[in-house]
Design a protein around this motif. Structure first.
Motif, PDB file in Angstrom:
ATOM      1  N   THR A 197     -16.273 -13.953  20.042  1.00  0.00           N
ATOM      2  CA  THR A 197     -16.737 -12.643  19.580  1.00  0.00           C
ATOM      3  C   THR A 197     -16.462 -12.459  18.084  1.00  0.00           C
ATOM      4  O   THR A 197     -16.626 -11.372  17.552  1.00  0.00           O
ATOM      5  CB  THR A 197     -16.030 -11.517  20.346  1.00  0.00           C
ATOM      6  N   LEU A 198     -15.987 -13.516  17.438  1.00  0.00           N
ATOM      7  CA  LEU A 198     -15.686 -13.488  15.999  1.00  0.00           C
ATOM      8  C   LEU A 198     -14.693 -12.379  15.642  1.00  0.00           C
ATOM      9  O   LEU A 198     -14.824 -11.709  14.627  1.00  0.00           O
ATOM     10  CB  LEU A 198     -16.981 -13.323  15.187  1.00  0.00           C
ATOM     11  N   CYS A 199     -13.684 -12.220  16.500  1.00  0.00           N
ATOM     12  CA  CYS A 199     -12.712 -11.148  16.248  1.00  0.00           C
ATOM     13  C   CYS A 199     -11.740 -11.524  15.132  1.00  0.00           C
ATOM     14  O   CYS A 199     -11.082 -10.656  14.573  1.00  0.00           O
ATOM     15  CB  CYS A 199     -11.942 -10.813  17.527  1.00  0.00           C
ATOM     16  N   GLY A 200     -11.605 -12.811  14.836  1.00  0.00           N
ATOM     17  CA  GLY A 200     -10.770 -13.222  13.709  1.00  0.00           C
ATOM     18  C   GLY A 200      -9.296 -13.410  14.046  1.00  0.00           C
ATOM     19  O   GLY A 200      -8.487 -13.741  13.189  1.00  0.00           O
TER      20      GLY A 200
ATOM     21  N   GLY B 254     -17.891 -16.436   7.921  1.00  0.00           N
ATOM     22  CA  GLY B 254     -19.024 -15.650   8.388  1.00  0.00           C
ATOM     23  C   GLY B 254     -19.174 -15.761   9.879  1.00  0.00           C
ATOM     24  O   GLY B 254     -18.239 -15.459  10.618  1.00  0.00           O
ATOM     25  N   PRO B 255     -20.317 -16.231  10.377  1.00  0.00           N
ATOM     26  CA  PRO B 255     -20.546 -16.270  11.824  1.00  0.00           C
ATOM     27  C   PRO B 255     -20.007 -17.528  12.484  1.00  0.00           C
ATOM     28  O   PRO B 255     -20.385 -17.838  13.612  1.00  0.00           O
ATOM     29  CB  PRO B 255     -22.073 -16.229  11.910  1.00  0.00           C
ATOM     30  N   GLN B 256     -19.152 -18.286  11.802  1.00  0.00           N
ATOM     31  CA  GLN B 256     -18.633 -19.471  12.489  1.00  0.00           C
ATOM     32  C   GLN B 256     -17.138 -19.673  12.249  1.00  0.00           C
ATOM     33  O   GLN B 256     -16.565 -19.176  11.289  1.00  0.00           O
ATOM     34  CB  GLN B 256     -19.416 -20.712  12.085  1.00  0.00           C
ATOM     35  N   ILE B 257     -16.533 -20.425  13.186  1.00  0.00           N
ATOM     36  CA  ILE B 257     -15.118 -20.770  13.085  1.00  0.00           C
ATOM     37  C   ILE B 257     -15.047 -22.260  12.760  1.00  0.00           C
ATOM     38  O   ILE B 257     -15.696 -23.069  13.417  1.00  0.00           O
ATOM     39  CB  ILE B 257     -14.398 -20.511  14.435  1.00  0.00           C
TER      40      ILE B 257
ATOM     41  N   SER C  59      -5.350 -21.080  20.332  1.00  0.00           N
ATOM     42  CA  SER C  59      -6.049 -21.323  21.581  1.00  0.00           C
ATOM     43  C   SER C  59      -5.588 -20.358  22.675  1.00  0.00           C
ATOM     44  O   SER C  59      -6.393 -19.669  23.308  1.00  0.00           O
ATOM     45  CB  SER C  59      -5.802 -22.768  22.011  1.00  0.00           C
ATOM     46  N   GLU C  60      -4.279 -20.289  22.872  1.00  0.00           N
ATOM     47  CA  GLU C  60      -3.759 -19.486  23.976  1.00  0.00           C
ATOM     48  C   GLU C  60      -3.796 -17.984  23.681  1.00  0.00           C
ATOM     49  O   GLU C  60      -3.758 -17.179  24.596  1.00  0.00           O
ATOM     50  CB  GLU C  60      -2.342 -19.950  24.333  1.00  0.00           C
ATOM     51  N   LEU C  61      -3.856 -17.618  22.400  1.00  0.00           N
ATOM     52  CA  LEU C  61      -3.904 -16.195  22.073  1.00  0.00           C
ATOM     53  C   LEU C  61      -5.333 -15.692  21.867  1.00  0.00           C
ATOM     54  O   LEU C  61      -5.558 -14.520  21.597  1.00  0.00           O
ATOM     55  CB  LEU C  61      -3.060 -15.904  20.830  1.00  0.00           C
ATOM     56  N   CYS C  62      -6.317 -16.585  22.012  1.00  0.00           N
ATOM     57  CA  CYS C  62      -7.709 -16.162  21.862  1.00  0.00           C
ATOM     58  C   CYS C  62      -8.101 -15.278  23.047  1.00  0.00           C
ATOM     59  O   CYS C  62      -7.966 -15.692  24.195  1.00  0.00           O
ATOM     60  CB  CYS C  62      -8.630 -17.386  21.797  1.00  0.00           C
ATOM     61  N   PRO C  63      -8.563 -14.051  22.782  1.00  0.00           N
ATOM     62  CA  PRO C  63      -8.844 -13.128  23.895  1.00  0.00           C
ATOM     63  C   PRO C  63      -9.992 -13.591  24.792  1.00  0.00           C
ATOM     64  O   PRO C  63     -10.085 -13.155  25.945  1.00  0.00           O
ATOM     65  CB  PRO C  63      -9.206 -11.811  23.200  1.00  0.00           C
ATOM     66  N   THR C  64     -10.867 -14.478  24.305  1.00  0.00           N
ATOM     67  CA  THR C  64     -11.997 -14.902  25.143  1.00  0.00           C
ATOM     68  C   THR C  64     -11.954 -16.396  25.475  1.00  0.00           C
ATOM     69  O   THR C  64     -12.958 -16.976  25.882  1.00  0.00           O
ATOM     70  CB  THR C  64     -13.342 -14.585  24.458  1.00  0.00           C
ATOM     71  N   ASN C  65     -10.795 -17.016  25.291  1.00  0.00           N
ATOM     72  CA  ASN C  65     -10.656 -18.454  25.568  1.00  0.00           C
ATOM     73  C   ASN C  65     -11.718 -19.302  24.886  1.00  0.00           C
ATOM     74  O   ASN C  65     -12.269 -20.232  25.478  1.00  0.00           O
ATOM     75  CB  ASN C  65     -10.710 -18.730  27.076  1.00  0.00           C
ATOM     76  N   SER C  66     -12.012 -18.976  23.656  1.00  0.00           N
ATOM     77  CA  SER C  66     -13.086 -19.699  22.964  1.00  0.00           C
ATOM     78  C   SER C  66     -12.583 -20.845  22.097  1.00  0.00           C
ATOM     79  O   SER C  66     -13.345 -21.438  21.343  1.00  0.00           O
ATOM     80  CB  SER C  66     -13.883 -18.727  22.092  1.00  0.00           C
ATOM     81  N   LEU C  67     -11.275 -21.127  22.177  1.00  0.00           N
ATOM     82  CA  LEU C  67     -10.739 -22.261  21.424  1.00  0.00           C
ATOM     83  C   LEU C  67      -9.905 -23.162  22.338  1.00  0.00           C
ATOM     84  O   LEU C  67      -8.702 -23.314  22.144  1.00  0.00           O
ATOM     85  CB  LEU C  67      -9.879 -21.771  20.257  1.00  0.00           C
ATOM     86  N   PRO C  68     -10.534 -23.747  23.380  1.00  0.00           N
ATOM     87  CA  PRO C  68      -9.751 -24.626  24.262  1.00  0.00           C
ATOM     88  C   PRO C  68      -9.233 -25.846  23.495  1.00  0.00           C
ATOM     89  O   PRO C  68      -9.885 -26.315  22.565  1.00  0.00           O
ATOM     90  CB  PRO C  68     -10.772 -25.044  25.327  1.00  0.00           C
TER      91      PRO C  68
END
Lengths: 292, 288, 112
Positions: free
Chosen positions: B70-73, B88-91, B105-114
Motif C-alpha cells: 500500500t506504499l505506506c512507507g 515514488g510508487p515503488q520499493i 518484513s515482519e513489521l510490514c502491515p500487509t506482508n508485502s516484503l517476505p
C-alpha cells in the motif's frame, strides 16, 4: 588544491611507507589524511603531536532500561543476532553481537529499549615532525571503518587545506573494495596504486582498479619489490599498458623499507641512496601528473 | 581442536602460516584448513586441490510484492541501514546493505516484503594430499562477511569431527569479521612482524583476544628484520612466542609464485616443526 | 527540465562537490522556469553506510531529471538514479556550478 589518494587493495605492499615518504617530501605544502583506519600505522612514521581530538560516533547499539523491562522476551525472540541473552532472569544486550537494526526497540511493548549512538573511536588533528598537519583516527575493538569515518577525516583535511592554502592533500586510502575505499577515492584528483608482483598482489590490483576506473579517476602505479618475481612484474606492466595506467616507478626489494620503519623514519629520511632518489623522482612525477 | 590464525593487519604472513602449517600437520594428522578471509580468500592460490564438493550459501533478504503493497512507507522507516528505499510508487531493496534483521518484513502491515533466500557466496571443499581444504568466498558486490563466516563455521563443524585439527585462516584486522571467525576456537595464533607497524597492530590484536577471553600465542614472521620490541613486548605481557620464522628474500620469491615454503628452507621448516609440536601437545591436553 | 548539481555552496559561483552520495548541497536549476534552489544535504554526514541511495532518493523527490557531479555515483546510487530516470553526467568536480552548467550545455561532460 589537489587531492592525491594512495591505495593498494592488499596489505603489506608498502603503501603506508610510500605515503609517509611523499608526505615528508611535500612537507608544509601538504595536509596528510590517514584513512587506513583499520591499520592506522602512518603516525608511527610521522610522529604527530595531537592538537585536537574528538570522539567519533557511528552506528547505534541497543540499551535496555531494566526498570521498565518486564522481561516479556519479545525482543530476544525477534533478534536475529543472538544479541539479547537472558542472564540472571534479566534481558540484557550483548553489544558485541548487536547489529544496531533497532528491531527490538520497535517491538518492545513498554518502550524499555532505546538505540544509542555508539562511540567507536576518536579522530585527531595533529602536527607532524615535518610540520605538516595530519588528520587521523583510531577505532576501538570490534568497530569497523566506514564511509562515514573516511568522509569525516577527509572533510577535516580539506577544510584545513582551504583555510591554510595548502596545495596538496595526501590520503592514505583504505584497503579492500567496500564502502571505505569508495569514500577514500571520492573527490580524488589523482590515484596512486601501490602493488607488488605476487599472485595475490596482481589479483587485488585488478579488483581495486575496477573501482578507480568506474569513478573515471586518473591513476598511476608503483610496483614495489619488483625484482621478486620478474614474470608477474611483466604481467602487471601489461595490465597497466592495457588500461592506460601510468607506470610511475618500479622499486626493488629493499630491506631499508623495514629498517627505516624500525627507526621510526620514512625511507626518504633513512636511505640516502638510490631508493631515496627513486622515491623523490616518483613524487616529482606524481606532482606533474596531478596537474595534467 | 580449533585453531585460528589471525593478525592485526594484512600482509604479515597469515596465509603463508596457515597454508604451510596445515600441510605440514597433515603429513601425520587429520587436518582441515578453512579460509575465512571470505572477502579476499587467498589460501587457494597456494593450495590447489581436487574439488570435492561445492555449496551455494544464502542470506535472507526482503522481496517486494507490488500487488499487496500500500506504499505506506513503514519499511523504509524500519530499516536502519537504508537497504529499503521508497521511490515514488515503488520499493527498492539493496541486498548488499541488508543485515537480514527481518524488521521491514515482519513489521510490514500487509506482508508485502517476505524474506527470500538470496545467494551470498560459495563454500568449496577440496582434497589436497592428506588434507581437507575449505574455501569460502563472498560473491562480488556482497559486503557483509559475518553471515558467511558463520555459515562456513557451521559447515566445518558438521562435516568434520573433533578428532580433526581444524585450522582457520581469519580475516585481518580487529573488527566484526575477526571476532566472528575467532569466537568459537580453542586457540588463536597471532602472526606479526618485528617492526613498529607489526608491534602496533599486534597490540590491538592482543587487546581483542583479551576482550574475547581467548587463549593465544604469537608467531613472529620475517624474524631478524626490524628490532626486538615485539619480543620485549611479549615478555612484558607474558605472551608466548610460539615460533620465529626467519626473514629471507627467498621466502618472498617463493610466495610470489604461489608456492609453499616450509620444505624449501631448513631453518624455516625447523620453526614450523616447533609449531607442529606445540599444537600436538595442546591437542593431547585438549582431548583429556 | 530540472538539473541537479552536487555543490559545496548554495549559489552559481559555488565550487562543485565532486562527491555524489556525501555531497554537502544539492542545487536544482529549472531551465524552463529559470528557477534556482538549494538543498542542504549535510545531514548525510551521520550515515555510516548507504549515503549514495539516500542522496539519490532525495534527487528523485526533488524531481531532477539530470544530475551533474564529479566522480559519479557508486553502484547502489546508480541503480536508484536509473530507476528514478535521472541521467548522470560526470567530470565536473573541479569546476564551479556555473562552469559545470556551461560544460553540460556544450556536451563536454561524460554521461555515466
Amino acid at each position: 588544491m589537489k587531492e592525491i589518494v594512495i591505495i593498494s587493495g592488499k596489505g603489506g605492499t608498502g603503501k603506508t611507507s610510500y605515503t609517509a615518504s611523499i608526505s615528508v617530501l611535500a612537507g608544509k605544502d601538504a595536509i596528510v589524511a590517514d584513512c587506513d583506519v583499520d591499520a592506522a600505522d602512518m603516525h608511527l612514521l610521522m610522529k604527530p603531536v595531537v592538537e585536537k581530538s574528538e570522539n567519533f560516533y557511528s552506528g547505534v547499539v541497543a540499551e535496555i532500561d531494566p526498570d521498565k523491562c518486564t522481561n516479556c522476551g519479545i525482543c530476544t525472540e525477534k533478534c536475529r543476532f543472538n544479541a539479547i541473552p537472558v542472564i540472571n532472569d534479566q534481558h540484557i544486550i550483548s553489544s558485541l553481537n548487536c547489529e544496531g537494526c533497532g528491531y527490538c526497540e520497535k517491538v518492545c511493548p513498554v518502550e524499555a529499549i532505546q538505540m544509542n549512538e555508539m562511540n567507536v573511536g576518536d579522530w585527531y588533528i595533529s602536527n607532524t615532525k615535518v610540520d605538516n598537519t595530519m588528520v587521523h583516527a583510531r577505532l576501538g575493538i570490534g568497530a569497523e571503518n566506514s564511509g562515514k569515518l573516511v568522509a569525516k577525516v577527509k572533510n577535516e583535511a580539506k577544510q584545513l587545506a582551504e583555510e591554510t592554502n595548502k596545495h596538496y592533500i595526501i590520503v592514505d586510502g583504505s584497503p579492500g573494495i567496500g564502502c571505505p575505499v569508495v569514500s577514500s577515492l571520492s573527490g580524488a584528483n589523482y590515484v596512486v596504486l601501490v602493488t607488488e608482483p605476487s599472485v595475490s598482489g596482481l589479483h587485488d590490483l585488478k579488483r581495486v582498479y575496477e573501482l578507480v576506473d568506474k569513478f573515471n579517476l586518473k591513476a598511476g602505479c608503483i610496483i614495489n619489490k619488483s625484482d621478486i618475481n620478474p614474470e608477474v612484474t611483466n604481467e602487471i606492466l601489461d595490465f597497466l599498458k592495457k588500461e592506460s595506467i601510468e607506470h610511475i616507478v618500479s622499486l626493488p626489494y629493499n630491506e631499508n623499507f623495514t629498517k627505516a620503519m624500525t627507526n621510526g623514519q620514512t625511507i626518504v629520511e633513512y636511505d640516502q641512496g638510490e631508493l631515496r632518489d627513486a622515491i623523490v623522482q616518483s613524487w616529482e612525477k606524481v606532482k606533474e601528473l596531478v596537474e595534467e | 581442536m580449533k585453531i585460528a590464525i589471525a593478525s592485526g593487519k594484512g600482509g604479515t604472513g597469515k596465509t603463508t602460516l596457515s597454508t604451510n602449517l596445515s600441510v605440514l600437520l597433515s603429513e601425520t594428522e587429520r587436518v582441515v584448513l578453512t579460509d575465512l578471509d571470505v572477502e579476499e580468500p587467498n589460501s587457494g592460490l597456494f593450495i590447489k586441490g581436487d574439488l570435492k564438493s561445492e555449496e551455494i550459501k544464502y542470506k535472507m533478504i526482503p522481496e517486494w510484492k507490488e500487488d499487496t503493497c500500500t506504499l505506506c512507507g513503514e519499511c523504509q522507516k524500519n530499516c536502519n541501514f537504508h537497504a529499503v528505499i521508497q521511490l515514488g510508487p515503488q520499493i527498492m531493496v539493496f541486498p548488499e546493505l541488508c543485515h537480514s534483521c527481518f524488521a521491514c518484513s515482519e513489521l510490514c502491515p500487509t506482508n508485502s516484503l517476505p524474506m527470500q533466500a538470496q545467494r551470498m557466496g560459495t563454500i568449496k571443499e577440496y582434497q589436497y594430499r592428506q588434507m581437507a581444504f575449505v574455501e569460502s568466498c563472498l560473491d562480488i558486490g556482497q559486503e557483509q562477511a559475518v553471515p558467511l563466516i558463520g555459515q562456513t563455521n557451521e559447515y566445518v563443524n558438521q562435516k568434520f569431527d573433533e578428532d580433526y585439527i581444524m585450522i582457520f585462516d581469519a580475516p585481518p584486522g580487529t573488527s566484526c569479521p575477526v571476532i566472528e571467525a575467532t569466537k568459537d576456537v580453542d586457540y588463536v595464533i597471532l602472526v606479526t612482524e618485528p617492526t613498529p607497524f607489526g608491534l602496533h597492530d599486534l597490540k590491538l590484536a592482543v587487546e581483542t583476544m583479551k576482550e574475547l577471553k581467548k587463549d593465544y600465542g604469537v608467531v613472529i614472521n620475517r624474524y631478524g628484520l626490524g628490532n626486538d620490541d615485539v619480543i620485549d613486548y611479549c615478555k612484558e605481557e607474558n605472551v608466548t612466542v610460539l615460533a620465529k620464522i626467519p626473514n629471507s628474500r627467498k621466502v618472498a620469491e617463493i610466495y610470489s609464485k604461489g608456492k609453499l615454503i616450509y620444505n624449501e628452507i631448513p631453518e624455516i621448516k625447523e620453526q614450523f616443526l616447533k609449531l607442529k609440536e606445540f599444537i600436538l601437545t595442546r591437542k593431547k591436553e585438549f582431548v583429556q | 527540465m530540472k538539473i541537479a548539481f552536487t555543490a559545496k555552496g548554495t549559489d552559481w559561483d559555488s565550487q562543485m562537490d565532486p562527491r555524489f552520495g556525501r555531497t554537502e548541497y544539492i542545487l536544482v536549476y529549472d531551465d524552463e522556469k529559470e528557477t534556482f534552489e538549494s538543498f542542504d544535504n549535510r545531514d548525510i554526514e551521520n550515515e555510516a553506510h548507504g549515503a549514495g541511495p539516500k542522496t539519490s532518493q532525495k534527487l528523485f523527490e526533488l524531481g531532477a531529471q539530470v544530475l551533474i557531479t564529479g566522480n559519479g555515483p557508486g553502484g547502489n546510487a546508480a541503480t536508484v538514479l536509473q530507476k528514478a530516470g535521472v541521467k548522470s553526467f560526470i567530470g565536473a568536480g573541479g569546476m564551479n556550478v556555473k562552469e559545470a552548467y556551461k560544460a553540460y550545455k556544450n556536451n563536454e561532460l561524460k554521461e555515466f
